[in-house]
Every structure is written in C-alpha cells, then in structure tokens.
Enzyme design. Structure first.
Site, short mmCIF file in Angstrom:
data_model
loop_
_atom_site.label_atom_id
_atom_site.label_comp_id
_atom_site.label_asym_id
_atom_site.label_seq_id
_atom_site.Cartn_x
_atom_site.Cartn_y
_atom_site.Cartn_z
N VAL A 1 17.31 51.44 38.15
CA VAL A 1 18.57 50.70 38.04
C VAL A 1 18.32 49.20 38.03
O VAL A 1 18.88 48.47 37.22
CB VAL A 1 19.51 51.11 39.21
N CYS B 1 20.05 61.57 41.12
CA CYS B 1 21.42 61.26 41.55
C CYS B 1 22.26 62.47 41.98
O CYS B 1 22.68 62.54 43.12
CB CYS B 1 22.15 60.49 40.45
P1 NAD Z 1 13.93 53.57 42.39
O1 NAD Z 1 13.30 54.31 43.50
O2 NAD Z 1 13.49 53.79 40.98
O3 NAD Z 1 13.81 51.99 42.67
C1 NAD Z 1 14.05 51.37 43.91
C2 NAD Z 1 13.10 50.18 44.00
O4 NAD Z 1 13.46 49.39 45.13
C3 NAD Z 1 11.62 50.55 44.19
O5 NAD Z 1 10.86 49.96 43.17
C4 NAD Z 1 11.27 49.97 45.57
O6 NAD Z 1 9.93 49.53 45.64
C5 NAD Z 1 12.27 48.84 45.67
N1 NAD Z 1 12.52 48.35 47.02
C6 NAD Z 1 12.85 49.06 48.12
N2 NAD Z 1 13.04 48.24 49.18
C7 NAD Z 1 12.81 46.98 48.72
C8 NAD Z 1 12.84 45.70 49.33
N3 NAD Z 1 13.12 45.54 50.61
N4 NAD Z 1 12.55 44.62 48.57
C9 NAD Z 1 12.24 44.75 47.27
N5 NAD Z 1 12.20 45.95 46.63
C10 NAD Z 1 12.49 47.05 47.35
O7 NAD Z 1 15.50 53.85 42.51
P2 NAD Z 1 16.58 53.90 41.31
O8 NAD Z 1 16.51 55.19 40.58
O9 NAD Z 1 16.54 52.63 40.57
O10 NAD Z 1 17.91 53.96 42.18
C11 NAD Z 1 18.36 52.83 42.92
C12 NAD Z 1 19.77 53.11 43.39
O11 NAD Z 1 20.65 53.26 42.26
C13 NAD Z 1 19.93 54.38 44.21
O12 NAD Z 1 20.92 54.16 45.17
C14 NAD Z 1 20.42 55.39 43.18
O13 NAD Z 1 21.15 56.43 43.77
C15 NAD Z 1 21.32 54.52 42.32
N6 NAD Z 1 21.51 54.99 40.95
C16 NAD Z 1 20.46 55.49 40.23
C17 NAD Z 1 20.66 55.90 38.92
C18 NAD Z 1 19.53 56.49 38.12
O14 NAD Z 1 19.80 57.06 37.06
N7 NAD Z 1 18.27 56.37 38.52
C19 NAD Z 1 21.92 55.80 38.33
C20 NAD Z 1 22.96 55.24 39.07
C21 NAD Z 1 22.75 54.84 40.38
#
Ligand code: NAD
Length: 418
Positions: free
Chosen positions: A11, A252
């Site tokens: 995201v 998700c």
């Molecule tokens: P992800 O695991 O791919 O990415 C999260 C990132 O955050 C990781 O790279 C991690 O290293 C980083 N991170 C964590 N703590 C940190 C900090 N303190 N400082 C800097 N970086 C930090 O997750 P994602 O799939 O991108 O999902 C993120 C959010 O969006 C979740 O809540 C998910 O439910 C929501 N979401 C995801 C999607 C999807 O299709 N993947 C769609 C809509 C919503």
C-alpha cells in the site's frame, strides 16, 4: 506539498509512487534492504505499471526512499501511515501504527496532518489521536486498491474515503487528492474506518455464499456457472465477485473479516454471519486436497500445481489456497512441483527446497506428474492445450478447463460446482 509515507509495502509504495505524480513524496521503511533495493531501482513486488511510475518520478526528483523517518518528518506537511496491521492473537494488531504515532509525536514539532491508510478497526482513530495529542490532525483514509490493478485503482479510484473531525485537515486532504479521480466520500473517523471493513466483509461474504451454493450444486448435479447466469440477470443480485473457487486469500479478506468478528465479540454482539463466512472459507480451502484424495493415493505420487499467488496479477501468496494445499500434500508425503508466472520467489520463502519450482514452460513441468491441480486464475491457464496436459487427474479450482472437453480427452476431472 511534501508528503511522507511511513511503511513502504504494497500500500505504501503504490500510494507514494502515485502521489508523487503530483507532490514531492518520501517513502520511509524500517527495512533497510527494501529501501536499498528501491534506491537501486528494484521494485520489491510485481504490480502492473508500478515500476514505470516509480522510475519516472524518481528521475524528476519527485520520489525518494529513506530509512530515516524520524529525522525527516519535520519537513513533511502530510504523513501517511501505511504499516502492517496483521492478525493478532485476538483481532487486529495495531501496534505498528501505534509505534509510528509515538515516533511522530516525538519527532514532528510543527502540526502535521497524520493520515492512517492501514486498515485499522473502528475506534483506532481515537487511540492514535490520543497518542498524537492536540498538535497534530488525524485523518482516516482507508485504502481500497486491488492487488493486480493497484496503480490503476489509485489513479481512477471508485471512491476516496476521508474521515476526519478537523475542517483544516479535510481541506488539506482535498488538496492531496485534487488531481486524482474518484468519488469523494467525507465522514467522521469511525465511519470511515468501519466502511473499509464493511466493504471487505461484503466481498468475502459474496465469495463464501457462491462457494456454498457451488458445493450444493455439485451434490444435486446442477451447474453453478449456469446458475450464475440466472443470478446475473437479476439486477438486484448481479454477478460481480460471485465466482466459486478454492476460497479467498490474500493479505486482507481473511484478516479483516476475522478482525471485525473479534471486534463484534468485544462489543457483545458476536457477528453470526461473519463467523460462518470464515467457516465456509476454511472448508473451501481444504477442498482441493479433498477432491484429489478421492482419486489418488498421495504418498510418493507426484502432484503438479499451477498457481501459487492468491489471485492472478500479483506475486502475493499470503493466505493463498495454494499454501494449504501444498502443506497437505507434503504432510501426505507427495512430491510437489509448482508453476507460477510471478509468485515462485515468495513461495520459496515458505517452502524452501521441500518442493520444486517451475517458472518456465507449464507443460514441461507436468512430465511424470500423476495429477494437476489448478489453484490460481492466471489468464494463460484458461487457454490451455489439453493435448499437452499429461496427468490423468485434473483438479480445477478456477474453472480454467471445460469439464466435458477434459473427459473427452480421457481425464478424471473435478471442478467446483460443475
Ligand atoms: P506490507 O507488509 O506489505 O508493508 C508494511 C511495511 O511497513 C513493511 O515494509 C514494513 O517494513 C513497514 N513498517 C512497519 N513498521 C514500520 C515503521 N515503524 N517504520 C517504517 N516502516 C515500517 O503491508 P501492506 O500489504 O502494504 O498493508 C499495509 C496496510 O494496508 C495493512 O493495514 C493492510 O491491511 C492495508 N491494506 C492492504 C491492501 C493490500 O492489497 N495489500 C489493500 C488495502 C489495505
């Protein structure tokens, strides 16, 4: 506008890259390897058009990547929080969002608009605003992108939801999105938070519903694909998302349905429908293996699997039905070979050298296999040449191969709902 994005995962990277078409964006992540790769021009996951958007905006200085959020936050007008919110022991674990809020509180001296894009349970906004204190403005801006078409979804969103109690923050958010298409829906924070969960639960419910109907169709000898045409003719029902298969996966739906269910329990109203949606999905994920063992003794047999990603268009294998299938096959001591055009790298992180990986010719890898199981709806699987499919048994989780064609070729075919 200067925008900081904290958490450069699926995201965060899509959000940062797309916003950098219009604003100056810095994407932060605590994972130094990920930031190093991005600074070297390598995109850590596959998503159509993403690499081009990143390249062009890095080139003109609109987009950069850094691990040093704490040092640079003060230069930002708006800070998006896009960190993970995994399934915890009980409900959604928001500790990563809380940790970022503490960092913003400690490092950002001038007022910031703090936007949570991560999916967080209703009520989280109040907790985060309490951490941030009065200096910063809180906004809930849930993300609705679909993996596989995430960039297009960002540029042409069906809706942009903004939840805030602050008129000033609302104006800033309108500026952030002023060059992006999408119906604006502006609410209070908790309504915005809830809207994301309701949408995901509605979609998951549709999938579990059609899977349940499909299971009944199989048992009475009806054809779910024909039934769906009848459903689609009724404007009140429609056809979107009513497609049977081996259950929903991804990062998700499973976690968000579970999180809303857990929240409902805490609220003294254990959501009855949601718990059944999860039960049907768990049952459905066992079906691939269940259908296979009807026709094959798994011990020492060789099973070819087409598709590891939880859906086509992505390399994401999180909660993919392929994982449950492969675990089951390995526990029955079968040999497993998997083909996928994009997701083998991520699959290897889970199964290492316990299985074989084939990124190339999908027919070649069938040599010597006793059965083929189709898990992911990659378009090329739908255009398969039955003459080149050597295994006698085909378990088709996605309706890629016509049952009658397969039987004419002497195959033992098991689909879903047909
Ligand atoms: P992800 O695991 O791919 O990415 C999260 C990132 O955050 C990781 O790279 C991690 O290293 C980083 N991170 C964590 N703590 C940190 C900090 N303190 N400082 C800097 N970086 C930090 O997750 P994602 O799939 O991108 O999902 C993120 C959010 O969006 C979740 O809540 C998910 O439910 C929501 N979401 C995801 C999607 C999807 O299709 N993947 C769609 C809509 C919503």
């Amino acid at each position: 506008m200067n925008i900081g994005v904290i958490g450069t995962g699926y995201v965060g990277l899509v959000t940062g890259a797309c916003l950098s078409e219009v604003h100056r964006v810095t994407c932060f992540d605590k994972d130094a390897e990920k930031i190093k790769a991005l600074n070297a021009g390598r995109v850590p996951f596959y998503e159509e058009r993403l690499e081009d958007v990143i390249d062009s905006n890095r080139h003109i200085g609109h987009l950069s990547f850094s691990t040093e959020a704490a040092k640079q936050l003060e230069n930002m007008d708006v800070i998006f929080i896009c960190v993970g919110t995994p399934q915890g022991k009980k409900g959604c674990d928001i500790s990563q969002v809380e940790a970022v809020a503490h960092m913003i509180k400690a490092c950002a001296i001038s007022p910031k608009v703090v936007v949570v894009k991560s999916t967080v349970p209703p009520g989280t906004g109040l907790k985060i605003q309490a951490i941030l204190g009065d200096r910063h403005f809180y906004v809930s801006n849930p993300e609705f992108l679909r993996e596989g078409s995430a960039v297009n979804d960002f540029f042409h969103a069906e809706r942009i939801v903004i939840g805030t109690e602050s008129e000033a923050a609302l104006q800033v958010m309108r500026d952030v999105y002023k060059c992006f298409n999408g119906k604006r829906l502006e609410f209070d924070v908790v309504t915005a938070e809830m809207s994301k969960y309701v949408c995901n639960c509605a979609l998951a419910t549709k999938i579990s519903f059609i899977n349940e109907m499909s299971n009944i169709c199989e048992r009475v000898g009806a054809n779910i694909d024909c039934v769906r045409k009848v459903m689609a003719a009724d404007a009140r029902i429609g056809k979107a998302f009513y497609k049977q298969g081996p259950g929903f996966g991804g990062s998700c739906f499973p976690k968000d349905v579970s999180a809303l269910f857990e929240l409902s329990v805490d609220l003294g109203y254990p959501a009855m429908l949601l718990s059944e949606v999860l039960k049907v999905n768990s049952f459905q994920k066992n079906q691939l293996l269940g259908k296979l063992v009807k026709h094959l003794v798994l011990k020492d047999s060789r099973v070819a699997v087409w598709g590891a990603a939880f859906k086509a268009g992505t390399d994401d294998v999180r909660e993919s039905p392929a994982i449950r299938l492969i675990e089951g096959l390995l526990s029955c001591k079968a040999q497993v070979a998997v083909h996928d055009p994009k997701a083998l790298g991520n699959l290897r992180e889970i199964f290492g050298d316990k299985i074989q990986y084939f990124p190339g010719d999908r027919y070649d890898m069938l040599r010597g296999a006793d059965a083929l199981v189709i898990v992911t709806d990659w378009p090329e699987y739908k255009y398969s040449n039955l003459q080149l499919i050597t295994p006698k048994i085909i378990i088709d989780g996605r309706g890629c191969i016509d049952k009658y064609d397969a039987e004419e070729f002497g195959k033992t075919y098991e689909g879903f709902g047909v």
